[in-house]
Scaffold this motif. Structure first.
Motif, PDB file in Angstrom:
ATOM      1  N   ALA A 180       1.055  -8.068  20.641  1.00 56.53           N
ATOM      2  CA  ALA A 180       0.953  -9.060  21.707  1.00 56.53           C
ATOM      3  C   ALA A 180       2.164  -9.995  21.719  1.00 56.53           C
ATOM      4  N   SER A 181       2.715 -10.307  20.549  1.00 56.42           N
ATOM      5  CA  SER A 181       3.895 -11.183  20.483  1.00 56.42           C
ATOM      6  C   SER A 181       5.076 -10.552  21.204  1.00 56.42           C
TER       7      SER A 181
ATOM      8  N   ILE B 238       6.466 -19.786  25.161  1.00 57.89           N
ATOM      9  CA  ILE B 238       6.472 -20.857  24.165  1.00 57.89           C
ATOM     10  C   ILE B 238       5.969 -20.292  22.850  1.00 57.89           C
ATOM     11  N   THR B 239       6.889 -20.035  21.935  1.00 57.57           N
ATOM     12  CA  THR B 239       6.494 -19.478  20.639  1.00 57.57           C
ATOM     13  C   THR B 239       6.725 -20.483  19.518  1.00 57.57           C
TER      14      THR B 239
ATOM     15  N   SER C 185       8.810 -28.484  22.498  1.00 59.74           N
ATOM     16  CA  SER C 185      10.032 -29.276  22.271  1.00 59.74           C
ATOM     17  C   SER C 185      11.206 -28.370  21.908  1.00 59.74           C
ATOM     18  N   THR C 186      10.938 -27.383  21.069  1.00 58.68           N
ATOM     19  CA  THR C 186      12.006 -26.473  20.627  1.00 58.68           C
ATOM     20  C   THR C 186      12.388 -25.495  21.738  1.00 58.68           C
TER      21      THR C 186
ATOM     22  N   GLU D 215       3.477 -21.155  18.876  1.00 63.72           N
ATOM     23  CA  GLU D 215       2.560 -20.005  18.953  1.00 63.72           C
ATOM     24  C   GLU D 215       1.573 -20.127  20.113  1.00 63.72           C
ATOM     25  N   ASP D 216       1.958 -20.855  21.165  1.00 56.74           N
ATOM     26  CA  ASP D 216       1.087 -20.961  22.334  1.00 56.74           C
ATOM     27  C   ASP D 216       1.109 -19.674  23.158  1.00 56.74           C
ATOM     28  N   PHE D 217       2.256 -19.010  23.178  1.00 62.83           N
ATOM     29  CA  PHE D 217       2.452 -17.797  23.980  1.00 62.83           C
ATOM     30  C   PHE D 217       2.114 -18.041  25.450  1.00 62.83           C
ATOM     31  N   GLU D 218       2.357 -19.267  25.904  1.00 58.66           N
ATOM     32  CA  GLU D 218       2.267 -19.586  27.327  1.00 58.66           C
ATOM     33  C   GLU D 218       3.667 -19.499  27.934  1.00 58.66           C
TER      34      GLU D 218
END
Lengths: 305, 305
Positions: free
Chosen positions: B71-72, B202-203, B207-208, B249-252
């Motif tokens: 999935a990542s 967003i992983t 902010s990053t 680790e939101d994966f959004e």
């Protein structure tokens, strides 16, 4: 007996529901192939090399480990006579490794990639949290068909074919496994001169890898022990034929072709090509020993599992 | 301060001698792109996930680890709004792992791949010799452009763009990181409705990751703290805005687009799309707090190195 690795590969292949029109080559060859348009396909291979398993950082440099990882995947391109295009790299770094170590690894992969104009186009680097975590390097390489010969699979060997190997075999762990040249150019030239029925690179030993070609092609083979070209390092081992049959990590080409195609390789200048046996229609591999007797040859090379 | 990971990525990008005609997208985006023929290109991403770093086998199953790894990488396809094609898998197995463990991992990747018809077409499995060696999973996924929108890069954000995120952020480690649905379909639909200037998944924390888009686009940003959609798990953490900004680790999806394109997303049904700030022409990221003050926001998400 089949190596455990081959049994699990067969299981994976049996699970596959790939459409052969879109995926002409799936699980079980050195590379998989994806058809993207009528005359456009791409091939892909991935390999994970680990400290203590494929290289040993207590006796080799990071540059050598990086070179070997990249060269091993390039050897898969050679195994199917395809042209390397580009690579991506994923690396698990031990605690304490930083910029200096990453750049050393990079230097090794650049040295290997530069041989065939194959550059890294992306990747992922992550550090183990576990202080015992060791270096693992995964390079994935994309290649394309040569244009003059279809990608050579493992399943095309036919009874009567001559079995050939390039170079010499055995004893690779004495040094060659860290600085071999992948046979990309030789595979390109050989397939320009002759139609090759089956091919792969020898990574797990001639006995194991020839068994893979025979199993996938549903044929057998007879090897001629005194024809097998063994290396100086194999000679040093005291049992050169055994070393040449089972040591692995030779990264030489193993291929089969008809007798008339074999003649087309006459005088091939770039590397020794040695016929070592013939393909038969009886399953299993036999080896004819120098004393004239014939024995069954079990695949005793390296089993990853 | 830039994360170490980003500094080394910039160094790699600077080493690159890729021909942009053949490699339209190279190092530094979620995927690299290779042009194979006039209208045929392919994209590739590779990710290494390790036990104790990205998942923890003492608290999750192998099936979950396999799912997360696949999935990542699928999330990288979403990050550029491309269509997953197929995957290859390379796995380093701990001593003691065998067929049962391999099949459990496989079940997880099948579950993730089936969401988007993305099957594994090849791979490599090897066992650590070191008894301390832990599971590492490297999936490499190939995708293709959607046809209706070019692959969305990180470097296209323009001053005045609205910054949007899908779903809600923060607290993923409480569970979501193991069972998130990669935003492949949402990215496809969003780019069908609107022209997106920059996007990524967003992983490593908002902010990053926003800092990555700003750095590559040579722009800055102002975030509106009270607009940031935080998750229930972020709420539970006691400091939901901090969790939403830095947890990772939101994966959004995180993307930017003009105000007029933003209107095209009005009433988008599949998932919440929330505007969280605007792109500016001043480098750096500011955040406007609920009390009306504005602060500089440092990238404090996950640094892989």
């Amino acid at each position: 007996m089949q190596p455990k690795e081959d049994l699990i590969t067969s299981w994976f292949a049996a699970q596959s529901t790939l459409d052969p029109a879109q995926f002409p080559i799936g699980i079980g060859d050195d590379m998989a192939e994806i058809q993207l348009a009528k005359d456009v396909s791409i091939l892909i291979t991935t390999d994970m090399l680990m400290d203590g398993t494929h290289f040993d950082l207590s006796t080799c440099t990071l540059e050598q480990a990086g070179y070997k990882a990249m060269a091993s995947s390039l050897s898969d391109c050679a195994a199917m006579a395809t042209i390397p295009l580009s690579a991506v790299a994923a690396i698990s770094l031990p605690v304490g490794f930083g910029e200096r170590e990453i750049k050393e690894l990079h230097a090794g992969r650049v040295r290997a990639g530069a041989l065939f104009d194959c550059e890294v186009i992306g990747g992922d680097i992550t550090k183990w949290r576990d202080p015992a975590g060791k270096l693992a390097i995964c390079y994935t390489i994309l290649s394309k068909p040569s244009g003059h010969h279809p990608p050579v699979r493992r399943n095309g060997a036919r009874p009567g074919d001559i079995i050939c190997v390039t170079g010499s075999l055995g004893g690779s762990l004495a040094g060659k496994h860290l600085d071999f040249i992948p046979r990309v150019k030789e595979a390109f030239e050989i397939t320009r001169r002759a139609t090759i029925n089956a091919m792969m690179d020898i990574t797990d030993g001639l006995s194991t890898d020839l068994n893979r070609i025979c199993t996938q092609s549903k044929v057998g083979a007879i090897l001629q022990a005194d024809m097998i070209p063994y290396s100086a390092a194999a000679q040093d081992s005291g049992d050169p034929i055994r070393a040449a049959l089972h040591d692995g990590e030779d990264f030489e080409l193993l291929f089969t072709l008809t007798g008339s195609e074999f003649k087309n390789l006459d005088g091939y200048p770039d590397i020794a090509i040695t016929p070592v046996g013939v393909i038969t229609d009886t399953p299993g591999i036999q080896i004819k020993l120098p004393d004239g007797t014939t024995q069954k040859l079990e695949p005793k090379g390296y089993d990853h599992l």
